[in-house]
Scaffold this motif. Structure first.
Motif, short mmCIF file in Angstrom:
data_model
loop_
_atom_site.label_atom_id
_atom_site.label_comp_id
_atom_site.label_asym_id
_atom_site.label_seq_id
_atom_site.Cartn_x
_atom_site.Cartn_y
_atom_site.Cartn_z
N ALA A 24 0.82 -1.22 0.00
CA ALA A 24 0.00 0.00 0.00
C ALA A 24 0.85 1.27 0.00
O ALA A 24 0.31 2.37 0.00
CB ALA A 24 -0.93 0.00 1.23
N THR A 25 2.18 1.11 -0.01
CA THR A 25 3.05 2.30 -0.04
C THR A 25 3.25 2.75 -1.48
O THR A 25 3.14 1.97 -2.42
CB THR A 25 4.42 2.00 0.60
OG1 THR A 25 5.09 0.97 -0.14
CG2 THR A 25 4.24 1.57 2.05
N ARG A 26 3.60 4.04 -1.62
CA ARG A 26 3.82 4.59 -2.97
C ARG A 26 5.18 4.19 -3.51
O ARG A 26 5.36 4.03 -4.71
CB ARG A 26 3.67 6.12 -2.94
CG ARG A 26 2.24 6.59 -2.68
CD ARG A 26 2.11 8.10 -2.84
NE ARG A 26 2.94 8.85 -1.91
CZ ARG A 26 2.60 9.08 -0.62
NH1 ARG A 26 1.45 8.61 -0.15
NH2 ARG A 26 3.40 9.76 0.18
N ASN A 27 6.16 4.05 -2.62
CA ASN A 27 7.54 3.74 -3.04
C ASN A 27 8.08 2.56 -2.22
O ASN A 27 8.90 2.77 -1.31
CB ASN A 27 8.44 4.96 -2.85
CG ASN A 27 7.98 6.15 -3.67
OD1 ASN A 27 7.99 6.09 -4.90
ND2 ASN A 27 7.55 7.20 -3.01
N PRO A 28 7.66 1.35 -2.55
CA PRO A 28 8.06 0.19 -1.73
C PRO A 28 9.57 0.02 -1.61
O PRO A 28 10.07 -0.32 -0.54
CB PRO A 28 7.43 -1.00 -2.48
CG PRO A 28 6.40 -0.44 -3.36
CD PRO A 28 6.78 0.97 -3.66
N ARG A 29 10.29 0.26 -2.72
CA ARG A 29 11.75 0.10 -2.65
C ARG A 29 12.37 1.06 -1.65
O ARG A 29 13.19 0.68 -0.82
CB ARG A 29 12.36 0.30 -4.04
CG ARG A 29 13.87 0.24 -4.02
CD ARG A 29 14.49 0.32 -5.40
NE ARG A 29 15.94 0.26 -5.30
CZ ARG A 29 16.72 -0.27 -6.21
NH1 ARG A 29 16.21 -0.78 -7.31
NH2 ARG A 29 18.03 -0.29 -6.05
N GLU A 30 11.96 2.32 -1.70
CA GLU A 30 12.52 3.31 -0.79
C GLU A 30 12.13 3.01 0.65
O GLU A 30 12.95 3.17 1.57
CB GLU A 30 12.05 4.71 -1.20
CG GLU A 30 12.72 5.80 -0.41
CD GLU A 30 12.33 7.20 -0.88
OE1 GLU A 30 11.94 7.34 -2.06
OE2 GLU A 30 12.41 8.12 -0.06
N VAL A 31 10.90 2.57 0.86
CA VAL A 31 10.46 2.23 2.23
C VAL A 31 11.32 1.09 2.78
O VAL A 31 11.80 1.14 3.92
CB VAL A 31 8.97 1.83 2.22
CG1 VAL A 31 8.57 1.21 3.56
CG2 VAL A 31 8.10 3.05 1.92
N LEU A 32 11.57 0.09 1.96
CA LEU A 32 12.39 -1.04 2.41
C LEU A 32 13.83 -0.61 2.69
O LEU A 32 14.43 -1.04 3.69
CB LEU A 32 12.34 -2.14 1.35
CG LEU A 32 12.76 -3.54 1.79
CD1 LEU A 32 11.92 -4.02 2.96
CD2 LEU A 32 12.66 -4.51 0.62
N GLU A 33 14.36 0.23 1.84
CA GLU A 33 15.72 0.73 2.07
C GLU A 33 15.81 1.53 3.37
O GLU A 33 16.78 1.40 4.13
CB GLU A 33 16.17 1.58 0.88
CG GLU A 33 16.46 0.78 -0.37
CD GLU A 33 16.74 1.64 -1.61
OE1 GLU A 33 17.44 1.15 -2.50
OE2 GLU A 33 16.24 2.78 -1.66
#
Length: 204
Positions: free
Chosen positions: A93-102
């Motif tokens: 549900a996030t807009r930027n999954p890669r950045e959230v994970l990083e």
């Protein structure tokens, strides 16, 4: 709090958390997991929740939860501020999954992520036979009413962890009956039969 009162995947996440550690639960809702970890493992738990009703519910239970957005607010935390950063059924549900994970792996020594698996056989069958977006127990919204904007499969998520240099320390597939199966990607059985994926991640 009795473990049976927790949602199944939250019980499994709780099992991954060591006692007396620092935990940030991102998208914590009313703090169900934080409360359980505080009472059973004496963790120093914090939470971020987007909805004001969730924040209010958590604060009423004496939990340290603030209103925040995973997409924009994780960058404000210092590096290695937590032992674990948890994101349960929210990454899609996030807009930027890669950045959230990083960001999770920057501010935490480990990240714990659970997500619905879009590669589950019921999802595939629904698309193949009916030609319609599936509604399942883990993907419970109609296409026009869903908060999920970045659905992925277990194998897709494993690819993302590789791309950002994360290490999968533990992978667990959970089927529709709640049965679990440990796996190391790529694993076609986990991707086909796991309704949900649960990952414990560290930095390489």
């Amino acid at each position: 709090m009795n473990p049976s009162q927790l949602r199944f995947d939250l019980r499994m996440i709780a099992d991954m958390v060591a006692p007396k550690t620092r935990v940030l639960d991102v998208g914590c809702g009313e703090g169900e997991l934080l409360k359980f970890l505080r009472e059973t493992k004496k963790v120093d738990g914090r939470g971020i929740e987007l909805s004001m009703s969730g924040v209010s519910g958590a604060v009423r239970q004496g939990l340290s939860v603030i209103q925040g957005d995973a997409d924009t607010d994780l960058k404000d935390y210092p590096a290695q501020a937590f032992d674990y950063v948890i994101l349960s059924q929210t990454l899609q549900a996030t807009r930027n999954p890669r950045e959230v994970l990083e960001q999770m792996l920057r501010i935490g020594r480990r990240a714990i992520v659970s997500l619905p698996n879009f590669g589950h056989w019921r999802v595939r069958l629904s698309l193949l036979v009916h030609g319609r977006m599936p509604v399942t127990s883990s993907l419970g919204f109609a296409w026009y009413d869903t908060p999920n904007i970045h659905l992925c499969t277990i194998d897709d998520f494993a690819d993302l962890t590789e791309a950002i240099g994360a290490r999968i320390e533990k992978g667990i597939a959970i089927d529709s009956s709640g049965r679990t199966r440990a796996f190391t990607p790529p694993d076609w059985k986990a991707n086909l039969f796991g309704e949900n994926g649960l990952f414990l991640l560290g930095n390489k």
